[in-house]
Design a protein around this motif. Structure first.
Motif, PDB file in Angstrom:
ATOM      1  N   UNK A 200      -2.386  -6.672   3.389  1.00 33.57           N
ATOM      2  CA  UNK A 200      -2.952  -5.370   3.006  1.00 33.57           C
ATOM      3  C   UNK A 200      -3.958  -5.559   1.877  1.00 33.57           C
ATOM      4  N   UNK A 201      -3.573  -6.314   0.868  1.00 33.72           N
ATOM      5  CA  UNK A 201      -4.450  -6.506  -0.293  1.00 33.72           C
ATOM      6  C   UNK A 201      -5.717  -7.260   0.077  1.00 33.72           C
ATOM      7  N   UNK A 206     -11.670  -7.165   1.593  1.00 31.65           N
ATOM      8  CA  UNK A 206     -12.768  -7.373   2.551  1.00 31.65           C
ATOM      9  C   UNK A 206     -13.476  -6.058   2.911  1.00 31.65           C
ATOM     10  N   UNK A 207     -12.974  -4.940   2.430  1.00 34.42           N
ATOM     11  CA  UNK A 207     -13.594  -3.655   2.722  1.00 34.42           C
ATOM     12  C   UNK A 207     -13.127  -3.012   4.002  1.00 34.42           C
ATOM     13  N   UNK A 208     -11.970  -3.417   4.508  1.00 30.53           N
ATOM     14  CA  UNK A 208     -11.441  -2.869   5.754  1.00 30.53           C
ATOM     15  C   UNK A 208     -10.649  -1.590   5.502  1.00 30.53           C
ATOM     16  N   UNK A 227       0.290  -0.569  -2.751  1.00 32.61           N
ATOM     17  CA  UNK A 227      -0.456  -1.692  -2.189  1.00 32.61           C
ATOM     18  C   UNK A 227      -1.878  -1.326  -1.791  1.00 32.61           C
ATOM     19  N   UNK A 228      -2.171  -0.029  -1.666  1.00 32.70           N
ATOM     20  CA  UNK A 228      -3.539   0.385  -1.391  1.00 32.70           C
ATOM     21  C   UNK A 228      -3.894   0.585   0.065  1.00 32.70           C
ATOM     22  N   UNK A 229      -2.896   0.603   0.973  1.00 37.97           N
ATOM     23  CA  UNK A 229      -3.188   0.871   2.380  1.00 37.97           C
ATOM     24  C   UNK A 229      -3.753   2.277   2.544  1.00 37.97           C
ATOM     25  N   UNK A 230      -4.561   2.457   3.577  1.00 34.55           N
ATOM     26  CA  UNK A 230      -5.167   3.769   3.833  1.00 34.55           C
ATOM     27  C   UNK A 230      -4.232   4.694   4.590  1.00 34.55           C
ATOM     28  N   UNK A 231      -3.379   4.116   5.435  1.00 36.27           N
ATOM     29  CA  UNK A 231      -2.461   4.949   6.210  1.00 36.27           C
ATOM     30  C   UNK A 231      -1.255   4.122   6.628  1.00 36.27           C
ATOM     31  N   UNK A 232      -0.276   4.816   7.201  1.00 36.88           N
ATOM     32  CA  UNK A 232       1.001   4.201   7.546  1.00 36.88           C
ATOM     33  C   UNK A 232       1.437   4.717   8.902  1.00 36.88           C
ATOM     34  N   UNK A 233       1.820   3.814   9.798  1.00 37.34           N
ATOM     35  CA  UNK A 233       2.211   4.184  11.147  1.00 37.34           C
ATOM     36  C   UNK A 233       3.631   3.702  11.412  1.00 37.34           C
ATOM     37  N   UNK A 316      -8.749 -14.674  -4.096  1.00 37.32           N
ATOM     38  CA  UNK A 316      -7.694 -13.828  -4.660  1.00 37.32           C
ATOM     39  C   UNK A 316      -7.864 -13.664  -6.165  1.00 37.32           C
ATOM     40  N   UNK A 317      -8.275 -14.732  -6.839  1.00 35.84           N
ATOM     41  CA  UNK A 317      -8.511 -14.637  -8.277  1.00 35.84           C
ATOM     42  C   UNK A 317      -9.652 -13.667  -8.568  1.00 35.84           C
ATOM     43  N   UNK A 318     -10.710 -13.752  -7.765  1.00 36.57           N
ATOM     44  CA  UNK A 318     -11.871 -12.875  -7.951  1.00 36.57           C
ATOM     45  C   UNK A 318     -11.493 -11.408  -7.774  1.00 36.57           C
ATOM     46  N   UNK A 319     -10.596 -11.136  -6.837  1.00 34.13           N
ATOM     47  CA  UNK A 319     -10.230  -9.756  -6.508  1.00 34.13           C
ATOM     48  C   UNK A 319      -8.883  -9.344  -7.119  1.00 34.13           C
TER      49      UNK A 319
END
Length: 359
Positions: A200-201, A206-208, A227-233, A316-319
């Motif tokens: 998810x992270x 990546x902008x997804x 975690x920052x997910x946009x939605x949950x199914x 991962x360090x960058x983000x």
């Protein structure tokens, strides 16, 4: 009594091992090789607890060689370097992941795909060409050829960064290889555990657009808010699954239990890609019709080579991406394994090796 030549080239090590398929770990004395010309020795500070460790401890895949010291999400500091080592110095923050050796000469190795080398040497539960056995990171130190040692970026913590050495690269590599990184596209992440929460992270970095697909509705709030997910199914809600048919460009399937693939394939758009990285201990059924009728692709992936794993750590360090961890002492490991078997962890156990491992 004088030491033999073999004993002269060994040094004492200490860890926790399982001796049979009960998987119960207990203190274990063993030997590592002395630091060679191309080797790096590191003091292990932390080691993540991967689901593969549990499978191996209990011989669920059928090829465990006891005694086994698990652990392939290792972080620590360099204490020795061989005379040919150019990449590392004493005191450097480093990591060791799933592999510690390969042939170095085959097509895969020449393409920086050491993880697919036919003669790969795994960090534990494997043997070196000289017949000596490898033991993993539930231990105080390890000696590794410099090619298979990774540099930890300064801003990446050694504890929460350790699981990236398996969980991180396991999801990063297929996303890169299968082209699942185009900003604005829709990624489904099946399973919200050690692999899934990192996926998810990374997907968001990546902008997804990221949707978590899970059978546990209680995870929705943390998937989105933490975690920052946009939605949950919810995967076992037929109405919600039906409403999501044909909406996703990619799915990364992290589920390690046996599960049906058809519901996931139905979520994909035409030309969609489903990549599986979980390792169930029984075969999955693959229906051909949805693949053919939707020109869909199903693939697999297994960690990554050394170059790509270093790229992942730097990304991962960058983000500011780390695993969400629960830090434990080594004496808590058997309880942690029982909890892991029940998915009772958010989201990765990490052993505080340096502060709890003592003889």
């Amino acid at each position: 009594m004088a030491k033999s030549a073999e004993e002269e080239n060994q040094q004492k090590a200490f860890g926790w091992a399982a001796t049979d398929n009960s998987g119960i770990l207990s203190p274990f004395n063993f030997s590592r090789r002395e630091n060679g010309d191309d080797d790096v020795t590191l003091k292990i500070l932390y080691c993540g607890v991967c689901h593969s460790d549990l499978h191996t401890l209990r011989n669920e895949w059928g090829f465990t060689f006891y005694p086994v010291v698990p652990g392939h999400e290792i972080s620590g500091v360099v204490t020795k370097v061989g005379k040919n080592v150019t990449k590392f110095n004493i005191g450097d923050r480093v990591g060791v992941g799933v592999l510690v050796g390969s042939c170095k000469t085959c097509e895969c190795c020449e393409q920086d795909l050491e993880n697919y080398c036919p003669r790969i040497i795994f960090t534990y539960n494997s043997y070196n060409p000289d017949g000596t056995k490898n033991y993993g990171g539930y231990s105080d130190m390890i000696v590794v050829d410099q090619r298979y040692v990774l540099r930890f970026p300064d801003n990446l913590p050694l504890d929460a960064g350790a699981p990236l050495l398996c969980a991180g690269i396991t999801v990063y590599s297929p996303m890169k290889y299968y082209g699942m990184t185009e900003a604005g596209k829709h990624l489904g992440v099946a399973g919200l555990g050690g692999l899934g929460h990192v996926a998810v992270k990374i997907g968001k970095a990546f902008g997804l657009k990221v949707t978590v697909i899970s059978s546990s509705p209680q995870k929705e709030s943390e998937a989105i808010n933490r975690l920052g997910a946009d939605s949950f199914l919810v995967s076992n809600d037929p109405a919600k699954m039906k409403s999501a048919i044909g909406t996703m460009d990619y799915i990364i399937d992290t589920v390690s239990a046996v599960h049906p693939l058809l519901p996931l394939l139905s979520l994909l758009k035409v030309n969609g890609k489903l990549v599986t990285v979980g390792l169930p201990n029984k075969p999955l059924e693959l229906p051909a019709f949805p693949l053919v009728m939707g020109r869909k692709l199903i693939g697999g992936s297994d960690v990554g080579g050394m170059k790509e794993t270093q790229e992942m750590l730097d990304f991962c360090a960058k983000h500011n991406i780390t695993a969400d961890i629960e830090l434990i002492r080594i004496e808590e490991i058997n309880t942690a394994m029982e909890r892991l078997a029940k998915s009772d962890i958010r989201y990765r156990f990490v052993i505080d090796v340096a502060n709890s491992l003592s003889q």
